[in-house]
Design a protein around this motif. Sequence first.
Motif, PDB file in Angstrom:
ATOM      1  N   UNK A  80       0.982  -1.256  -0.096  1.00  0.00           N
ATOM      2  CA  UNK A  80      -0.184   0.122   0.170  1.00  0.00           C
ATOM      3  C   UNK A  80       0.730   1.260   0.029  1.00  0.00           C
ATOM      4  N   UNK A  81       0.303   2.116  -0.824  1.00  0.00           N
ATOM      5  CA  UNK A  81       1.226   3.628  -1.078  1.00  0.00           C
ATOM      6  C   UNK A  81       0.777   4.531   0.392  1.00  0.00           C
ATOM      7  N   UNK A  82       1.832   5.191   0.857  1.00  0.00           N
ATOM      8  CA  UNK A  82       1.761   5.762   1.903  1.00  0.00           C
ATOM      9  C   UNK A  82       1.942   7.429   1.620  1.00  0.00           C
ATOM     10  N   UNK A  83       0.831   8.358   2.340  1.00  0.00           N
ATOM     11  CA  UNK A  83       0.934   9.595   2.455  1.00  0.00           C
ATOM     12  C   UNK A  83       0.595  10.069   3.361  1.00  0.00           C
ATOM     13  N   UNK A  84       1.418  11.292   3.870  1.00  0.00           N
ATOM     14  CA  UNK A  84       1.623  11.995   5.164  1.00  0.00           C
ATOM     15  C   UNK A  84       0.913  13.475   4.750  1.00  0.00           C
ATOM     16  N   UNK A  85      -0.149  13.840   5.652  1.00  0.00           N
ATOM     17  CA  UNK A  85      -0.596  15.245   5.625  1.00  0.00           C
ATOM     18  C   UNK A  85      -0.498  15.779   6.691  1.00  0.00           C
ATOM     19  N   UNK A  86      -0.056  16.811   6.638  1.00  0.00           N
ATOM     20  CA  UNK A  86       0.189  17.837   7.898  1.00  0.00           C
ATOM     21  C   UNK A  86      -1.120  18.703   7.942  1.00  0.00           C
TER      22      UNK A  86
ATOM     23  N   UNK B  67       2.357  19.073   2.528  1.00  0.00           N
ATOM     24  CA  UNK B  67       2.787  20.169   3.518  1.00  0.00           C
ATOM     25  C   UNK B  67       1.636  21.132   3.485  1.00  0.00           C
ATOM     26  N   UNK B  68       0.454  20.943   4.403  1.00  0.00           N
ATOM     27  CA  UNK B  68      -0.641  21.652   4.330  1.00  0.00           C
ATOM     28  C   UNK B  68      -0.657  22.685   5.541  1.00  0.00           C
ATOM     29  N   UNK B  69       0.126  22.070   6.660  1.00  0.00           N
ATOM     30  CA  UNK B  69       0.176  23.129   7.884  1.00  0.00           C
ATOM     31  C   UNK B  69       0.739  24.476   7.566  1.00  0.00           C
ATOM     32  N   UNK B  70      -0.207  25.414   8.177  1.00  0.00           N
ATOM     33  CA  UNK B  70       0.301  26.941   7.927  1.00  0.00           C
ATOM     34  C   UNK B  70      -0.861  27.787   8.377  1.00  0.00           C
TER      35      UNK B  70
ATOM     36  N   UNK C 226       8.095  25.077   9.443  1.00  0.00           N
ATOM     37  CA  UNK C 226       7.478  23.856   9.370  1.00  0.00           C
ATOM     38  C   UNK C 226       7.712  23.106   8.288  1.00  0.00           C
ATOM     39  N   UNK C 227       7.405  23.689   6.955  1.00  0.00           N
ATOM     40  CA  UNK C 227       7.374  23.097   5.843  1.00  0.00           C
ATOM     41  C   UNK C 227       8.835  22.524   5.782  1.00  0.00           C
TER      42      UNK C 227
ATOM     43  N   UNK D   6       2.795  21.195  -1.876  1.00  0.00           N
ATOM     44  CA  UNK D   6       3.096  21.973  -0.801  1.00  0.00           C
ATOM     45  C   UNK D   6       1.777  22.886  -1.159  1.00  0.00           C
ATOM     46  N   UNK D   7       0.995  23.285  -0.163  1.00  0.00           N
ATOM     47  CA  UNK D   7      -0.072  24.111  -0.375  1.00  0.00           C
ATOM     48  C   UNK D   7       0.352  25.531   0.137  1.00  0.00           C
TER      49      UNK D   7
END
Length: 244
Positions: free
Chosen positions: A3-9, A77-80, A106-107, A128-129
């Motif tokens: 399974x492919x893995x994703x990380x979302x902040x 990279x969504x945290x902001x 953070x990014x 990156x958002x």
Amino acid sequence: MSTRTAVVTGASSGIGEATARTLAAQGFHVYVGARRFDRVKQLAEEIGGTALELDVTDEDSVRAFTDAIGEVNVLVNNAGGAKGLASVLDADLDDWRWMWETNVLGTLRLTKALLPKLIASGDGLIVTITSIAALHAYPNGSGYTSAKHAQAVLHRTLRDELLGQPVRLTEIAPGAVETEFSLVRFDGDAERAAKVYEGIDPLYAADIAEIVGFAASRPAHVNLDTIVVKPRDQAGPGSFARRS
């Protein structure tokens, strides 16, 4: 095939939460991180992912978060966020520090820590958002626009530095998206936050999440570099067609 893995902040609400749901629906095992652990824990249970507490401004928190993750195919990279709407003359230095720590450093912390794993995956993707604030300056927004410009330059620099490596880089620069963004910017003033979207049809978190999902579903040779997305009712940071 594993399974492919994703990380979302920043996955406790808004774009991060919607993105986690979209990627999970595409078959990714999603690691969701945020300071509001109760929210990401509930989200992880709903999507079959893994929740981890994360404060992108804290070195120890980032280290614990990234050490707990094995293989990584996609990093979002969504945290902001923004704080305040002050002129340069009236700038609050604490607000500036928070915006730079969260959006820029953070990014940097998350990307730097997970980059070896993204390269090792053989087909990594960093999304990156940023914001249209990474493309334009506007009055009373210098703290946020400068942070978003810096975040975007960090991301764009990687495009050259990683050339030849199996990692793609996509920057998504949204305009007005109705989330908790303005509520945070105005310290919980719901009335002031609502006025930002008054009289327009804004974008919603799901609109941005769909674009992340589209980028993540492209074949390895396709790199969507920069995607600017705004509501039809918006031309620029302060240019809206508002209806009464």
